[in-house]
Write a protein that holds these residues in place. Structure first.
Motif, mmCIF file in Angstrom:
data_model
loop_
_atom_site.group_PDB
_atom_site.id
_atom_site.type_symbol
_atom_site.label_atom_id
_atom_site.label_comp_id
_atom_site.label_asym_id
_atom_site.label_seq_id
_atom_site.Cartn_x
_atom_site.Cartn_y
_atom_site.Cartn_z
ATOM 1 N N PRO A 135 0.826 -1.218 0.000
ATOM 2 C CA PRO A 135 0.000 0.000 0.000
ATOM 3 C C PRO A 135 0.862 1.271 0.000
ATOM 4 C CG PRO A 135 -0.754 -1.555 1.663
ATOM 5 C CD PRO A 135 0.559 -2.071 1.173
ATOM 6 N N ILE A 136 0.356 2.268 -0.677
ATOM 7 C CA ILE A 136 0.960 3.601 -0.633
ATOM 8 C C ILE A 136 0.172 4.381 0.416
ATOM 9 C CG2 ILE A 136 1.484 5.689 -1.950
ATOM 10 C CD1 ILE A 136 1.361 3.929 -4.490
ATOM 11 N N PRO A 137 0.777 4.649 1.566
ATOM 12 C CA PRO A 137 0.009 5.239 2.673
ATOM 13 C C PRO A 137 -0.413 6.677 2.393
ATOM 14 C CG PRO A 137 2.337 5.147 3.222
ATOM 15 C CD PRO A 137 2.183 4.422 1.916
ATOM 16 N N TYR A 138 -1.439 7.091 3.091
ATOM 17 C CA TYR A 138 -1.898 8.481 3.005
ATOM 18 C C TYR A 138 -0.794 9.409 3.491
ATOM 19 C CZ TYR A 138 -4.079 12.788 4.666
ATOM 20 O OH TYR A 138 -4.370 14.106 4.917
ATOM 21 N N ASP A 139 -0.538 10.433 2.710
ATOM 22 C CA ASP A 139 0.490 11.416 3.052
ATOM 23 C C ASP A 139 -0.049 12.801 2.720
ATOM 24 O OD1 ASP A 139 2.668 13.042 3.418
ATOM 25 O OD2 ASP A 139 4.060 11.837 2.226
ATOM 26 N N PRO A 140 -0.351 13.608 3.737
ATOM 27 C CA PRO A 140 -0.921 14.934 3.477
ATOM 28 C C PRO A 140 0.073 15.921 2.864
ATOM 29 C CG PRO A 140 -0.448 14.684 5.805
ATOM 30 C CD PRO A 140 -0.178 13.352 5.174
ATOM 31 N N ASN A 141 1.344 15.515 2.804
ATOM 32 C CA ASN A 141 2.379 16.449 2.358
ATOM 33 C C ASN A 141 2.716 16.336 0.877
ATOM 34 O OD1 ASN A 141 2.794 17.506 5.020
ATOM 35 N ND2 ASN A 141 3.938 15.635 5.517
ATOM 36 N N ILE A 142 2.038 15.440 0.143
ATOM 37 C CA ILE A 142 2.289 15.361 -1.292
ATOM 38 C C ILE A 142 1.033 15.747 -2.055
ATOM 39 C CG2 ILE A 142 4.041 13.572 -0.993
ATOM 40 C CD1 ILE A 142 2.048 11.532 -2.033
ATOM 41 N N THR A 143 1.223 16.241 -3.255
ATOM 42 C CA THR A 143 0.098 16.683 -4.072
ATOM 43 C C THR A 143 -0.548 15.485 -4.767
ATOM 44 O OG1 THR A 143 1.455 17.025 -6.052
ATOM 45 C CG2 THR A 143 1.284 18.871 -4.489
ATOM 46 N N ALA A 144 -1.743 15.729 -5.306
ATOM 47 C CA ALA A 144 -2.445 14.667 -6.037
ATOM 48 C C ALA A 144 -1.632 14.231 -7.257
ATOM 49 C CB ALA A 144 -3.832 15.147 -6.454
ATOM 50 N N LYS A 145 -0.982 15.172 -7.912
ATOM 51 C CA LYS A 145 -0.177 14.842 -9.089
ATOM 52 C C LYS A 145 0.991 13.944 -8.698
ATOM 53 C CE LYS A 145 2.279 16.881 -13.008
ATOM 54 N NZ LYS A 145 2.695 18.143 -13.669
ATOM 55 N N GLU A 146 1.643 14.266 -7.584
ATOM 56 C CA GLU A 146 2.759 13.446 -7.116
ATOM 57 C C GLU A 146 2.286 12.057 -6.697
ATOM 58 O OE1 GLU A 146 5.664 16.967 -5.266
ATOM 59 O OE2 GLU A 146 4.075 16.049 -4.035
#
Length: 325
Positions: free
Chosen positions: A276-287
């Motif tokens: 899984p790619i965990p939720y990360d509030p510090n990256i954008t949707a594009k990233e």
């Protein structure tokens, strides 16, 4: 007066008598046979070209009719996606899983990577989507968990399959619906490539996502992990043809062109579930979208020979261990 009426009747009879041969010449059996012959020359090739999708459609219609009888017999008022339909869902899941197991030796690798709660499953779209249907059905049988799906809206205009779509969790969901759905703790599957990838990808398994980042926005807003999955040999099992500049232009113009599909080869299908790619509030949707794309490409590069080979994919059915490197 009587004579006048008789003359008028006689004139009408003459007119009818005169018109009848013309009518027969225009719509008579001789011309009708020609018209039917021309129609068959047009229809039969189309039926042959789309014979595989048509056969699958007919089978789904039969299942849909059986579900309709089940609905009426048990006076089912709830939506087919509800828990009250679980018995029917299990039967259909066993049916699809049995097909996948017998015909393709289908199996899932990496079930331990699925989160206990909600998650957004992102997958590569094959030529027919049989691999994804096998994944959803097998997952339900093995774990009891439903993986709902975001499907192209054109499916919901096709008659005779609506109960099957509802039972299997397919829906024409927008971003807000997807976020609300994930917040309930469910699994949701999306193929960012959609019909474009189905039509125009090939044995090299290139991902055709364009600039789509909507799924990443959904995952970010719902604060859920993204689970990448990839099915080995799906393009060896079912192929599309007719990938030309004209069909690509036509698809981009009307957005619901489906290229002819052939195949049904009994090759080995394995769905690999990545970490899984965990939720990360510090990256954008594009990233996040790029990160997800890279994750699926890594699964592809690790487990899929490119370009694919039907014979090798078939022989993999006799390989008892999945490819590790």
């Amino acid at each position: 007066m009587i004579a006048s009426t008789a003359l008028e009747a006689s004139g009408e009879e003459d007119a009818v008598t005169w018109f009848t041969p013309i009518l027969r010449n225009w719509i008579g059996f001789a011309y009708l046979g020609d018209y039917l012959s021309y129609a068959l020359w047009l229809i039969v090739p189309v039926l042959l070209v789309y014979s595989l999708p048509l056969a699958i459609y007919c089978f789904v219609c039969v299942v849909n009719f059986a579900l309709y009888i089940y609905q009426k017999k048990n006076n089912m008022q709830e939506h087919p996606s509800s828990k009250s339909w679980d018995k029917a869902r299990k039967v259909v899941s066993y049916l699809v899983r049995s097909f996948g197991k017998i015909w393709h030796g289908f199996e899932i690798i990496g079930l331990e990577h699925l989160p206990e709660g909600s998650g957004l499953i992102i997958y590569y779209h094959g030529a027919l989507g049989i691999d994804y249907a096998c994944f959803v059905s097998t997952l339900y049988i093995l774990t009891g968990r439903c993986c709902y799906s975001v499907s192209d809206h054109f499916l919901f205009g096709i008659p005779g399959i609506q109960l099957v779509l509802g039972l299997t969790g397919c829906g024409d969901r927008n971003k807000a619906d997807c976020v609300a759905f994930l917040k309930k703790g469910e699994l949701l599957g999306i193929a960012p490539g959609g019909l474009r990838e189905q039509n125009f990808s090939d044995g090299n398994y290139n991902l055709i996502w364009g600039n789509r980042t909507g799924f990443a926005q959904v995952a970010t807003e719902a604060k859920v992990p993204i689970i990448p999955i990839f099915t080995q040999n799906t393009r060896e099992a079912y192929w599309t043809f007719g990938n030309t500049w004209l069909t690509r232009w036509l698809y981009e113009s009307i957005r619901w062109v489906i290229l002819p599909v052939y195949g049904g080869f009994p090759v080995k299908l394995r769905t690999y579930i990545g970490e899984p790619i965990p939720y990360d509030p510090n990256i954008t949707a594009k990233e996040l979208a790029e990160k997800t794309k890279t994750a699926i490409e890594n699964l592809r590069d690790r487990y899929q020979k490119r370009p694919g080979n039907i014979m090798k994919a078939f022989l993999e059915r006799f390989d008892k261990h999945h490819k590790e490197n």
